[in-house]
Design a protein around this motif. Structure first.
Motif, PDB file in Angstrom:
ATOM      1  N   UNK A  35       0.805  -1.225   0.000  1.00 56.95           N
ATOM      2  CA  UNK A  35       0.000   0.000   0.000  1.00 56.95           C
ATOM      3  C   UNK A  35       0.838   1.275   0.000  1.00 56.95           C
ATOM      4  N   UNK A  36       1.911   1.313   0.804  1.00 58.93           N
ATOM      5  CA  UNK A  36       2.752   2.507   0.830  1.00 58.93           C
ATOM      6  C   UNK A  36       3.399   2.766  -0.529  1.00 58.93           C
ATOM      7  N   UNK A  37       3.834   1.711  -1.198  1.00 53.01           N
ATOM      8  CA  UNK A  37       4.454   1.870  -2.515  1.00 53.01           C
ATOM      9  C   UNK A  37       3.436   2.320  -3.563  1.00 53.01           C
ATOM     10  N   UNK A  38       2.211   1.831  -3.445  1.00 49.24           N
ATOM     11  CA  UNK A  38       1.160   2.266  -4.367  1.00 49.24           C
ATOM     12  C   UNK A  38       0.838   3.738  -4.140  1.00 49.24           C
ATOM     13  N   UNK A  39       0.807   4.162  -2.873  1.00 45.45           N
ATOM     14  CA  UNK A  39       0.582   5.579  -2.583  1.00 45.45           C
ATOM     15  C   UNK A  39       1.677   6.436  -3.201  1.00 45.45           C
ATOM     16  N   UNK A  40       2.916   5.965  -3.116  1.00 47.01           N
ATOM     17  CA  UNK A  40       4.037   6.708  -3.713  1.00 47.01           C
ATOM     18  C   UNK A  40       3.879   6.771  -5.229  1.00 47.01           C
ATOM     19  N   UNK A  41       3.456   5.669  -5.845  1.00 43.25           N
ATOM     20  CA  UNK A  41       3.234   5.659  -7.283  1.00 43.25           C
ATOM     21  C   UNK A  41       2.127   6.645  -7.664  1.00 43.25           C
ATOM     22  N   UNK A  42       1.056   6.661  -6.883  1.00 46.44           N
ATOM     23  CA  UNK A  42      -0.030   7.613  -7.146  1.00 46.44           C
ATOM     24  C   UNK A  42       0.466   9.056  -7.080  1.00 46.44           C
ATOM     25  N   UNK A  43       1.313   9.336  -6.098  1.00 48.59           N
ATOM     26  CA  UNK A  43       1.845  10.689  -5.957  1.00 48.59           C
ATOM     27  C   UNK A  43       2.668  11.080  -7.183  1.00 48.59           C
ATOM     28  N   UNK A  58       2.279   9.828 -10.246  1.00 48.14           N
ATOM     29  CA  UNK A  58       1.328  10.002 -11.353  1.00 48.14           C
ATOM     30  C   UNK A  58       0.671  11.378 -11.266  1.00 48.14           C
ATOM     31  N   UNK A  59       0.279  11.779 -10.039  1.00 46.96           N
ATOM     32  CA  UNK A  59      -0.321  13.100  -9.847  1.00 46.96           C
ATOM     33  C   UNK A  59       0.632  14.210 -10.276  1.00 46.96           C
ATOM     34  N   UNK A  60       1.913  14.039  -9.984  1.00 48.21           N
ATOM     35  CA  UNK A  60       2.899  15.049 -10.361  1.00 48.21           C
ATOM     36  C   UNK A  60       3.020  15.163 -11.882  1.00 48.21           C
ATOM     37  N   UNK A  61       2.963  14.033 -12.572  1.00 48.19           N
ATOM     38  CA  UNK A  61       3.033  14.049 -14.032  1.00 48.19           C
ATOM     39  C   UNK A  61       1.809  14.756 -14.612  1.00 48.19           C
ATOM     40  N   UNK A  62       0.630  14.409 -14.104  1.00 48.30           N
ATOM     41  CA  UNK A  62      -0.595  15.049 -14.596  1.00 48.30           C
ATOM     42  C   UNK A  62      -0.541  16.551 -14.341  1.00 48.30           C
ATOM     43  N   UNK A  63      -0.071  16.937 -13.154  1.00 49.69           N
ATOM     44  CA  UNK A  63       0.015  18.356 -12.835  1.00 49.69           C
ATOM     45  C   UNK A  63       0.973  19.076 -13.784  1.00 49.69           C
ATOM     46  N   UNK A  64       2.080  18.422 -14.136  1.00 47.14           N
ATOM     47  CA  UNK A  64       3.052  19.027 -15.036  1.00 47.14           C
ATOM     48  C   UNK A  64       2.465  19.263 -16.430  1.00 47.14           C
ATOM     49  N   UNK A  65       1.568  18.395 -16.843  1.00 42.91           N
ATOM     50  CA  UNK A  65       0.980  18.506 -18.172  1.00 42.91           C
ATOM     51  C   UNK A  65      -0.367  19.238 -18.183  1.00 42.91           C
TER      52      UNK A  65
END
Length: 205
Positions: A150-158, A160-167
């Motif tokens: 779960x912690x690693x999935x949360x990190x992955x989500x974060x 992904x959010x950063x990539x979406x925010x950048x674009x």
């Protein structure tokens, strides 16, 4: 009137009251329509969603009470102009543990999102053939899998959010750019292997 693409992206963390208010077929569609299309009157929203103006006005006021929509201050009565108060909303299932009504509302809301995704993606498939091939290559869906805690999935989500925010505004001002919906769905594949407790979910170094 389309949303102001130059404005800062805003979000709202749902509490139990807001969640239970939003978990309603018409209210969820009203909020989605305002976010997608920009400010609108109750009359125009009723026409778009095939309902009546009275019901639309009532449910807009319910959404306003929990901070999800707002009166723009323009117009009066049935010509009052409503807008989405924020661009998005967020929540975590852990926010509502122990509140049976909120957990039921959350389950409904997530299922409604899935139905909405299916409807919207099928609309794209209906018209895809009329769009340029570059867009047909760029849009679409894919799937993969990861093995993670779960912690690693949360990190992955974060990330992904950063990539979406950048674009988020990268195409601003380009006549060839279009607004796009970006969905992310994560669920366990081994549904018959429910973790027994913390020992199975802890990160291993």
């Amino acid at each position: 009137m389309a949303p102001d693409d130059t404005a800062d992206y805003t979000g709202l963390r749902l509490d139990a009251t807001a969640l239970k208010t939003l978990a309603h077929p018409l209210r969820s569609r009203l909020l989605s329509t305002l976010r997608k299309g920009g400010p609108a009157t109750a009359t125009s929203l009723a026409t778009t969603l095939h309902t009546n103006t009275g019901a639309t006005s009532y449910h807009l006021r319910r959404l306003e009470a929990v901070g999800l929509v707002a009166d723009t201050g323009e117009g009066e009565g049935k010509r009052r102009l409503w807008k989405a108060a924020t661009d998005s909303h967020q929540y975590e299932p852990s926010d509502f543990v122990g509140d049976e009504d909120a957990e039921t509302a959350l389950n409904w809301l997530v299922r409604d999102y899935i139905r909405h995704l299916g409807e919207q993606f099928e609309r794209w498939l209906d018209v895809e053939g009329s769009w340029p091939v570059a867009w047909r290559d760029a849009a679409g869906m894919n799937d993969s899998f990861v093995i993670a805690t779960p912690d690693q999935v949360q990190a992955m989500n974060a990330e992904i959010d950063q990539v979406v925010e950048r674009y988020r505004r990268v195409g601003q001002g380009n006549p060839g750019a279009r607004r796009l919906a970006v969905y992310s769905v994560i669920y366990p594949l081994d549904l018959d292997r429910t973790p027994r407790g913390g020992s199975e979910t802890a990160d291993r170094s």
